[in-house]
Enzyme design. Structure first.
Site, PDB file in Angstrom:
ATOM      1  N   CYS A 158      38.821  42.549  42.852  1.00 51.11           N
ATOM      2  CA  CYS A 158      37.923  42.032  41.827  1.00 51.11           C
ATOM      3  C   CYS A 158      36.668  41.540  42.554  1.00 51.11           C
ATOM      4  O   CYS A 158      36.384  42.005  43.649  1.00 51.11           O
ATOM      5  CB  CYS A 158      38.599  40.908  41.019  1.00 51.11           C
ATOM      6  SG  CYS A 158      38.994  39.451  41.992  1.00 51.11           S
ATOM      7  N   ARG A 159      35.959  40.615  41.982  1.00 49.21           N
ATOM      8  CA  ARG A 159      34.733  40.135  42.607  1.00 49.21           C
ATOM      9  C   ARG A 159      35.031  39.293  43.845  1.00 49.21           C
ATOM     10  O   ARG A 159      34.447  39.488  44.902  1.00 49.21           O
ATOM     11  CB  ARG A 159      33.900  39.331  41.604  1.00 49.21           C
ATOM     12  CG  ARG A 159      32.514  38.969  42.108  1.00 49.21           C
ATOM     13  CD  ARG A 159      31.704  38.236  41.052  1.00 49.21           C
ATOM     14  NE  ARG A 159      32.316  36.974  40.698  1.00 49.21           N
ATOM     15  CZ  ARG A 159      32.167  35.831  41.377  1.00 49.21           C
ATOM     16  NH1 ARG A 159      31.409  35.803  42.448  1.00 49.21           N
ATOM     17  NH2 ARG A 159      32.771  34.734  40.986  1.00 49.21           N
TER      18      ARG A 159
END
Length: 103
Positions: free
Chosen positions: A66-67
Site C-alpha cells: 500500500c502507500r
C-alpha cells in the site's frame, strides 16, 4: 504474513514463479504510480475487497503493498485468516519503493 524490506521483497519476488502482486491502495493512489503487474484491490472498499480476495487461488504467493505498509499488513493478516499461506508485506510501502514503477 512475513514483513519484507524493499530488497528482500524484490529479490524474493524475482525468483518466485508463483507470485501475485497486490496493490491495496485507492484508485487515486494507483493513478500516481504503481509497481508493474500489480493487481489493484482497494482495501477501503471492504465488501468488494473481501469478495475479490475470496476469488483468488490460495496456492499462490501474494506480495502485498500500500502507500506506507499499514493497510497491506492488515490485508496480509486478513488473507492469512482466510487460509492463504504465503503473504508478504512490503515494509514502508510504495512511498519507499525504489524499484520499477509505472505511472
Amino acid at each position: 504474513m512475513k514483513e519484507l524490506n524493499q530488497e528482500e521483497w524484490r529479490a524474493q519476488l524475482e525468483k518466485d514463479d508463483n507470485a501475485v502482486i497486490l496493490d491495496v491502495r485507492t484508485e487515486e493512489e494507483v493513478d500516481e504510480g504503481y509497481i508493474p503487474n500489480a493487481k489493484n484491490i482497494d482495501i477501503y472498499k471492504a465488501q468488494e475487497f473481501m469478495e475479490e480476495i475470496e476469488k483468488l487461488p490460495k496456492d499462490k504467493s501474494y506480495y502485498i503493498y500500500c502507500r506506507s505498509g499499514k493497510r497491506s499488513a492488515q490485508a496480509c493478516m486478513m488473507m492469512d485468516q482466510m487460509g492463504f499461506d504465503e503473504t508478504y508485506n512490503l515494509a514502508g510501502g510504495f512511498m519507499e519503493w525504489q524499484g520499477e514503477k509505472t505511472s
